[in-house]
Design an enzyme around this catalytic site. Structure first.
Site, PDB file in Angstrom:
ATOM      1  CE  LYS A 152      30.148  34.208  47.150  1.00  0.00           C
ATOM      2  NZ  LYS A 152      30.306  35.494  46.417  1.00  0.00           N
ATOM      3  CB  SER A 224      34.178  36.078  47.121  1.00  0.00           C
ATOM      4  OG  SER A 224      32.857  36.550  46.875  1.00  0.00           O
ATOM      5  CB  SER A 248      32.632  38.319  44.027  1.00  0.00           C
ATOM      6  OG  SER A 248      33.653  38.826  44.844  1.00  0.00           O
TER       7      SER A 248
END
Length: 461
Positions: A152, A224, A248
């Site tokens: 990420k 996210s 997330s």
């Protein structure tokens, strides 16, 4: 806002102190505070009286023997981490070949899914060649040796951009290797890409667009950890690393049909990662099975001493569990809110067919309060983490400006009184105690997911 009324005389008495405090705030704001500077108060999930096993036993990974390369090379995309490890260890495929295979898939499909911020091809080929050299010399590091993965893009890696998914930071370079990247590098894993995240870790909209659900491109992947879940579910990568503050990891994993492991707070050091909420941010793997998640977590857990909340605790994984000896409950208060035809109920039927006796329970959570405990805590901490960003009007550069996006949330959170933030955390202690008492009675609790593959929940972190 503060829930108090003052008589004129009280206001007169307060005035000098309030004005003096305002002057101190203005003076404090002149000192730069990078996102990487934590609070001096470190949150811990450990309650008084808790006892832990502190002995790490050797973990023996069941790398399967006699795994063959598929006739159709595309089928490699959905091999498990341990199956790929078997091929690499047995030299049936090189790490370079495997890395090139997954980079090719990412380049073919990442535009459709909008899941990649940047490729790290030079780093990947260097690490893959090193893995092949070591394996040829008989220096096998374990099941992640030579296996490609993605991060990420809120983890810093030297020589790469770390955009945090947000327009104001799209060219940001942080000259630091995040702890989780270093741990995976030491395990011999190969970094091939940095994946999308909702801007500043909310949802699935980033500065380049919206990350898609691989099962249905009409929908987002949720966030996210949007790109990490989308790419993994689509077989563009064997596994990826995500983060969670408030849903997330579990939300995009649920939405995309991946397996997300959101570990206990403090299990993995967050050094080198963007801070959103110091008392809630967590790091975990997104994979295609629980077994793969166990492998990855084994190699990333622990601390470098740079995250005051992170600890070194053992992970004594065996891969074996006697269901007949486990006390398994399901959160009836959650299931009662669902339609009786919901797919979530099928999970309970599977457990029952396995011979598990399921106990219906009321699971304690923050909804027992008639106030948004998480919102207060995350609001105050995130607004502090992005204080200069807000006061400097950099928030105007964000590509999304709805009432539900960070710019507005940061502004509104400036009005959370310090007393209310502290008291929300005191109520959090009561909730932690209630959950701890619950797990003194049960080993596992089954809860429904946040949504189906046709939904895209907003999650933070």
């Amino acid at each position: 806002m503060i829930g108090l009324q003052f008589a004129p005389g009280e206001v007169d008495s307060m005035y000098r102190d309030v004005r003096s405090a305002r002057d101190d705030y203005n003076s404090m704001r002149k000192y730069h505070l990078p996102n990487s500077i934590p609070m001096s108060l470190a949150h811990s999930p450990v309650l008084p009286g808790m006892k832990f096993n502190t002995v790490q036993k050797p973990v023996k990974w069941n790398i399967p023997a006699n795994v063959s390369l598929p006739e159709n090379r595309k089928d490699l995309a959905f091999y498990s981490v341990l199956q790929l490890a078997s091929l690499v260890k047995a030299k049936k495929i090189t790490s370079v070949e495997l890395t090139q295979f997954f980079i090719s898939r990412l380049k073919q499909y990442s535009d459709s899914l909008q899941c990649v911020v940047s490729f790290t091809e030079d780093i990947a080929m260097q690490q893959a060649k090193q893995a092949d050299k070591e394996i040829a010399a008989g220096k096998y590091r374990g099941p992640l040796h030579g296996i490609p993965y993605g991060l990420k893009d809120l983890f810093s890696v030297k020589g790469t951009k770390t955009t945090w998914g947000a327009e104001p930071y799209r060219n940001q370079i942080i000259n630091e290797d995040a702890f989780v990247y270093t741990k995976l590098k030491n395990a011999g894993a190969v970094l091939v890409a940095k994946f999308t995240l909702g801007a500043l870790a909310m949802g699935d909209y980033w500065f380049g667009g919206r990350t898609k659900n691989p099962w249905n491109l009409q929908y987002g992947s949720s966030g996210s950890s949007a790109g990490s879940a989308s790419a993994t579910a689509a077989g563009l990568i064997p596994f990826a690393i995500g983060t969670e503050t408030w849903g997330s990891i579990i939300s995009p994993a649920s939405t995309c049909g991946a397996t997300g492991l959101r570990p206990t707070f403090g299990s993995v050091s967050r050094s080198g990662a963007m801070a959103l909420s110091w008392s809630l941010d967590k790091i975990g793997p997104i994979c295609r099975s629980a077994a793969d998640a166990a492998v990855v977590f084994n190699y990333i857990h622990g601390t470098d001493g740079l995250d005051a909340s992170a600890v070194d605790m053992p992970f004594n994984y065996t891969g074996k569990a006697d269901l007949s000896r486990l006390k398994i409950a399901y959160a009836k208060n959650y299931f009662d809110k669902l339609d009786a035809t919901s797919n979530d109920f099928k999970v309970l039927d599977v457990y029952r067919k396995l011979g598990v006796k399921l106990t219906p329970v009321t699971f304690p959570d923050s909804t027992v309060y008639n106030f948004d405990m998480m919102g207060i805590i995350i609001g105050a901490e995130s607004a502090a983490a992005f204080d200069e960003f807000t006061r400097g009007n950099e928030d105007d550069m964000m590509t999304r400006q709805t009432r539900f996006d960070w710019p507005n949330a940061f502004r509104g959170s400036r009005l959370i009184p310090a007393v209310e933030y502290i008291n929300a955390n005191r109520h959090r202690t009561i909730l932690m105690q209630a959950v701890n008492t619950f797990f003194e009675q049960y080993d596992v609790v089954i809860c429904p997911t946040r949504g189906s593959g046709n939904q895209s929940a907003i999650a933070r972190g």
